[in-house]
Design a protein around this motif. Structure first.
Motif, mmCIF file in Angstrom:
data_model
loop_
_atom_site.group_PDB
_atom_site.id
_atom_site.type_symbol
_atom_site.label_atom_id
_atom_site.label_comp_id
_atom_site.label_asym_id
_atom_site.label_seq_id
_atom_site.Cartn_x
_atom_site.Cartn_y
_atom_site.Cartn_z
ATOM 1 N N UNK A 160 -3.519 6.297 -8.279
ATOM 2 C CA UNK A 160 -4.500 5.340 -7.906
ATOM 3 C C UNK A 160 -4.773 4.450 -9.056
ATOM 4 N N UNK A 161 -4.863 4.828 -10.284
ATOM 5 C CA UNK A 161 -5.136 3.969 -11.393
ATOM 6 C C UNK A 161 -4.137 2.907 -11.692
ATOM 7 N N UNK A 162 -2.970 2.544 -10.944
ATOM 8 C CA UNK A 162 -1.897 1.741 -10.859
ATOM 9 C C UNK A 162 -2.461 0.705 -10.091
ATOM 10 N N UNK A 163 -3.343 0.869 -9.488
ATOM 11 C CA UNK A 163 -3.859 -0.181 -8.228
ATOM 12 C C UNK A 163 -4.326 -1.438 -9.066
ATOM 13 N N UNK B 252 0.962 -1.221 -0.072
ATOM 14 C CA UNK B 252 0.013 -0.042 -0.049
ATOM 15 C C UNK B 252 0.766 1.270 -0.061
ATOM 16 N N UNK B 253 0.430 2.096 -0.876
ATOM 17 C CA UNK B 253 1.563 3.296 -1.067
ATOM 18 C C UNK B 253 0.454 4.620 -1.592
ATOM 19 N N UNK B 254 0.819 5.833 -0.824
ATOM 20 C CA UNK B 254 0.112 6.781 -1.500
ATOM 21 C C UNK B 254 0.453 7.427 -2.635
ATOM 22 N N UNK B 255 -0.420 8.020 -3.343
ATOM 23 C CA UNK B 255 -0.230 8.503 -4.727
ATOM 24 C C UNK B 255 0.902 9.292 -4.734
ATOM 25 N N UNK C 265 -0.076 -7.818 -4.955
ATOM 26 C CA UNK C 265 -1.104 -6.522 -5.045
ATOM 27 C C UNK C 265 -0.506 -5.360 -4.683
ATOM 28 N N UNK C 266 -0.690 -4.496 -5.360
ATOM 29 C CA UNK C 266 -0.192 -3.012 -5.365
ATOM 30 C C UNK C 266 -1.481 -2.073 -5.111
#
Length: 127
Positions: free
Chosen positions: A88-91, A11-14, A122-123
């Motif tokens: 976020x769209x890289x999730x 989990x990472x922030x934008x 999972x990213x």
């Protein structure tokens, strides 16, 4: 036995970064291309980046060009995907796959270009 194992998700922030690793066993990179793929919920699997295991030539999807960098350490039989400027769209769940005797463009664009798949990692990119 051929195995590919993707790791390094989280989990990472934008705007943040992650480095994914694809550890390979059962074959050496010479003569193979390795690709990174991702699949977001409700979407089709997308080829993200690939690398020629023999000469290191990289290719990228337009969606990640300039943000992601693929590299390989042939001594460690590992391919990396450095992901910077995450959005976020890289999730997605990220997978790696290998194709024998094909160039990296074929690996990431052609279903028939992949011989082996690994389990994903999972990213999640939060906004």
């Amino acid at each position: 036995e051929v195995q590919l194992q993707a790791s390094g998700g989280g989990l990472v922030q934008a705007g943040g970064f992650l480095r994914l690793s694809c550890s390979v066993s059962g074959f050496t990179f010479d003569g193979y291309s390795i690709g990174w793929f991702r699949q977001a919920p409700g979407k089709e699997r997308e080829g993200v980046s690939g690398i020629d295991g023999t000469d290191g030539t990289p290719v990228y999807a337009d969606s990640v060009k300039g943000r992601f960098t693929i590299s390989s350490d042939n001594a460690k039989n590992t391919v990396y995907l450095q992901m910077n400027g995450l959005k976020p769209e890289d999730t997605a769940v990220y997978y790696c796959a290998a194709g024998s005797g094909v160039n990296p463009i074929v690996v990431i664009t052609s279903t028939g270009g992949r011989d082996y798949w690994g389990k994903g990692t999972l990213v999640t990119v939060s906004s």
